[in-house]
Write an enzyme that holds these catalytic residues in place. Structure first.
Site, PDB file in Angstrom:
ATOM      1  N   GLY A 295       0.797  -1.215   0.000  1.00 56.55           N
ATOM      2  CA  GLY A 295       0.000   0.000   0.000  1.00 56.55           C
ATOM      3  C   GLY A 295       0.830   1.265   0.000  1.00 56.55           C
ATOM      4  O   GLY A 295       0.477   2.263  -0.639  1.00 56.55           O
TER       5      GLY A 295
ATOM      6  N   ASN B  22      -7.290   3.623   9.845  1.00 55.19           N
ATOM      7  CA  ASN B  22      -6.632   2.447  10.395  1.00 55.19           C
ATOM      8  C   ASN B  22      -6.603   2.445  11.913  1.00 55.19           C
ATOM      9  O   ASN B  22      -6.519   1.373  12.529  1.00 55.19           O
ATOM     10  CB  ASN B  22      -5.194   2.347   9.862  1.00 55.19           C
ATOM     11  CG  ASN B  22      -4.438   3.644   9.951  1.00 55.19           C
ATOM     12  OD1 ASN B  22      -4.885   4.667   9.431  1.00 55.19           O
ATOM     13  ND2 ASN B  22      -3.283   3.623  10.588  1.00 55.19           N
TER      14      ASN B  22
ATOM     15  N   GLN C 236      -7.688  -0.214   4.449  1.00 52.39           N
ATOM     16  CA  GLN C 236      -8.419  -0.773   5.589  1.00 52.39           C
ATOM     17  C   GLN C 236      -9.830  -1.226   5.227  1.00 52.39           C
ATOM     18  O   GLN C 236     -10.474  -1.922   5.999  1.00 52.39           O
ATOM     19  CB  GLN C 236      -8.480   0.251   6.730  1.00 52.39           C
ATOM     20  CG  GLN C 236      -7.147   0.474   7.430  1.00 52.39           C
ATOM     21  CD  GLN C 236      -6.629  -0.763   8.128  1.00 52.39           C
ATOM     22  OE1 GLN C 236      -7.397  -1.659   8.495  1.00 52.39           O
ATOM     23  NE2 GLN C 236      -5.311  -0.830   8.331  1.00 52.39           N
TER      24      GLN C 236
ATOM     25  N   SER D  29      -4.029  -3.314  -0.138  1.00 50.36           N
ATOM     26  CA  SER D  29      -2.860  -4.106   0.240  1.00 50.36           C
ATOM     27  C   SER D  29      -3.299  -5.501   0.662  1.00 50.36           C
ATOM     28  O   SER D  29      -4.231  -5.653   1.464  1.00 50.36           O
ATOM     29  CB  SER D  29      -2.112  -3.426   1.387  1.00 50.36           C
ATOM     30  OG  SER D  29      -0.962  -4.153   1.755  1.00 50.36           O
ATOM     31  N   GLY D  30      -2.606  -6.528   0.139  1.00 46.56           N
ATOM     32  CA  GLY D  30      -3.023  -7.900   0.354  1.00 46.56           C
ATOM     33  C   GLY D  30      -2.944  -8.381   1.789  1.00 46.56           C
ATOM     34  O   GLY D  30      -3.794  -9.150   2.247  1.00 46.56           O
ATOM     35  N   HIS D  31      -1.943  -7.940   2.541  1.00 45.40           N
ATOM     36  CA  HIS D  31      -1.755  -8.509   3.885  1.00 45.40           C
ATOM     37  C   HIS D  31      -2.781  -8.011   4.890  1.00 45.40           C
ATOM     38  O   HIS D  31      -2.829  -8.498   6.020  1.00 45.40           O
ATOM     39  CB  HIS D  31      -0.321  -8.250   4.378  1.00 45.40           C
ATOM     40  CG  HIS D  31      -0.070  -6.863   4.894  1.00 45.40           C
ATOM     41  ND1 HIS D  31      -0.071  -6.570   6.238  1.00 45.40           N
ATOM     42  CD2 HIS D  31       0.217  -5.713   4.256  1.00 45.40           C
ATOM     43  CE1 HIS D  31       0.207  -5.282   6.399  1.00 45.40           C
ATOM     44  NE2 HIS D  31       0.383  -4.753   5.204  1.00 45.40           N
TER      45      HIS D  31
ATOM     46  N   THR E 269      10.380  -7.479 -11.584  1.00 50.85           N
ATOM     47  CA  THR E 269       9.723  -8.782 -11.676  1.00 50.85           C
ATOM     48  C   THR E 269       8.635  -8.900 -10.620  1.00 50.85           C
ATOM     49  O   THR E 269       8.857  -8.611  -9.439  1.00 50.85           O
ATOM     50  CB  THR E 269      10.750  -9.918 -11.482  1.00 50.85           C
ATOM     51  OG1 THR E 269      11.779  -9.770 -12.470  1.00 50.85           O
ATOM     52  CG2 THR E 269      10.094 -11.272 -11.625  1.00 50.85           C
TER      53      THR E 269
ATOM     54  N   CYS F 194       2.896   1.198  11.732  1.00 53.11           N
ATOM     55  CA  CYS F 194       4.067   1.844  11.129  1.00 53.11           C
ATOM     56  C   CYS F 194       4.643   2.920  12.032  1.00 53.11           C
ATOM     57  O   CYS F 194       5.756   3.391  11.806  1.00 53.11           O
ATOM     58  CB  CYS F 194       3.696   2.448   9.773  1.00 53.11           C
ATOM     59  SG  CYS F 194       2.381   3.666   9.892  1.00 53.11           S
TER      60      CYS F 194
END
Length: 387
Positions: A71, A153, A181, A201-203, A239, A326
């Protein structure tokens, strides 16, 4: 053996159990998706299918998605990739961001001053409401971009992004939404929101870390932050992280689980707050009557230092937070709460609880019992020192 209870899902989520065997399958598809020979065809197919699934969940075209490392990179790409190439030579050189944005938005917006942009902060009240009148006064012919998150968040407040987008578009400005979120916690359709750019964001959605996604509607010209290859249609060189992207694509097929969990987690959250308010004195739920994520409860506990509380709960096996992951370790109180008008003392006595799919009522009851004991002990200790 100490039982552990995880109540910090806004920081990150555990990997969904169904993903573990899938990851083992994807490990065998190890080629470079940019290769045209047989070893590259499998990864390219996995990547294409994941992109399609993500786009389907978000209600957008797959070609409008840029896969990133997370993100924060996606948010940086919005500002630096879209606006930095124009700079002060452009008539529109004003950015508006809400005062409670994630640091990857706020700090990046401030960095844009180096490119000739001015930055105005949109007010958010103590109750978590965006000041729409303030937005109207800030908008004008100079406004290039308005950025407002879908859900906060720390406090869990959900913001009226669709309404903000209409106001901004009426002034000719672009709109970005940090929807990190919201993914997996609300019905997230970017077309319905009416935004020009959005990040996820995937996590945060029970997938692997290392995959973020930027939605940039067709017609927007993004300049890659990373020089190199032509991946992501020239918008993000490097990649691709096949494993992380595939895991996010897999989770995007679990819309049925999201819908069911929203109601269940709201019930758990409400039970949590009801017990805390009834059994622990001098606790304030932040913006309790407002629109919030069903899994999130943010509170201030009078007479308690948040970091001290966190450490004591950690010893008891509970993973909680005092704010954004963070910013952990920072001696400064939550910038979000200060922006909402809370005092430093209030901000330093805050606690964030964010529930997840594996949490059960027994976890909540055990936590409240422990929180009550810890709070009483810490308040008693503070009273002995200074009462």
């Amino acid at each position: 053996m100490l039982k552990t209870v995880y109540l910090d899902h806004n920081a990150t989520t555990p990997l969904h159990p169904e993903l573990k065997p899938k990851v083992l399958e994807w490990l065998d598809i190890w080629g470079n998706p940019s290769s045209i020979h047989w070893a590259g065809r499998g990864p390219k197919t996995v990547l294409r299918e994941a992109r399609r699934r993500i786009a389907e969940l978000l209600g957008v075209d797959p070609l409008e998605l840029v896969i990133t490392s997370g993100g924060s990179e996606a948010n940086n790409l919005v500002f630096k990739g879209l606006l930095a190439q124009s700079g002060s030579s452009r008539e529109r050189n004003q950015i508006i961001v809400s005062g409670v944005e994630h640091p990857s938005v706020l700090k990046t917006a401030m960095a844009m001053k180096e490119y000739g942009y001015s930055v105005d902060i949109l007010t958010v009240s103590r109750d978590g409401n965006v000041d729409m009148d303030h937005l109207q006064t800030l908008l004008g012919p100079r406004t290039a971009l308005v950025s407002c998150m879908l859900a906060n968040n720390e406090t869990g407040h959900i913001f009226p992004v669709a309404e903000i987008a209409k106001c901004a578009h009426s002034a000719g400005a672009l709109v970005h939404c940090d929807a990190v979120q919201g993914l997996g916690k609300v019905d997230l359709n970017l077309r319905s929101l009416g935004v020009d750019l959005a990040t996820i964001s995937g996590h945060k959605f029970y997938a692997l870390k290392g995959c973020g996604v930027l939605f940039a509607r067709k017609g927007l010209n993004l300049k890659s932050l990373i020089h190199g290859g032509s991946q992501e249609r020239g918008r993000r060189a490097g990649t691709e992280n096949i494993l992380a992207t595939a895991s996010l694509g897999f989770m995007c097929t679990h819309v049925d689980l999201v819908t069911a969990q929203i109601s269940r987690l709201r019930s758990l959250r409400d039970h949590l707050e009801a017990r805390i308010l009834a059994e622990i004195p001098d606790v304030q739920i932040t913006g309790k009557g407002g629109s919030r994520l069903s899994n999130t409860s943010h509170m201030t506990i009078s007479g308690i230092d948040g970091e001290t509380l966190l450490i004591n709960l950690d010893v008891q096996g509970f993973a909680v937070s005092t704010g954004a992951a963070c910013s952990s370790g920072s001696p400064e109180p939550s910038a979000t709460l200060l922006a909402m008008g809370y005092s430093r003392a209030e901000a330093q006595s805050s606690l964030r609880l964010s529930l997840g799919w594996q949490n059960q009522k027994s976890d909540i009851d055990t936590f409240v019992d422990t929180l009550k004991q810890v709070t009483e002990r810490l308040r008693g200790f503070n009273c002995e020192k200074g009462c």
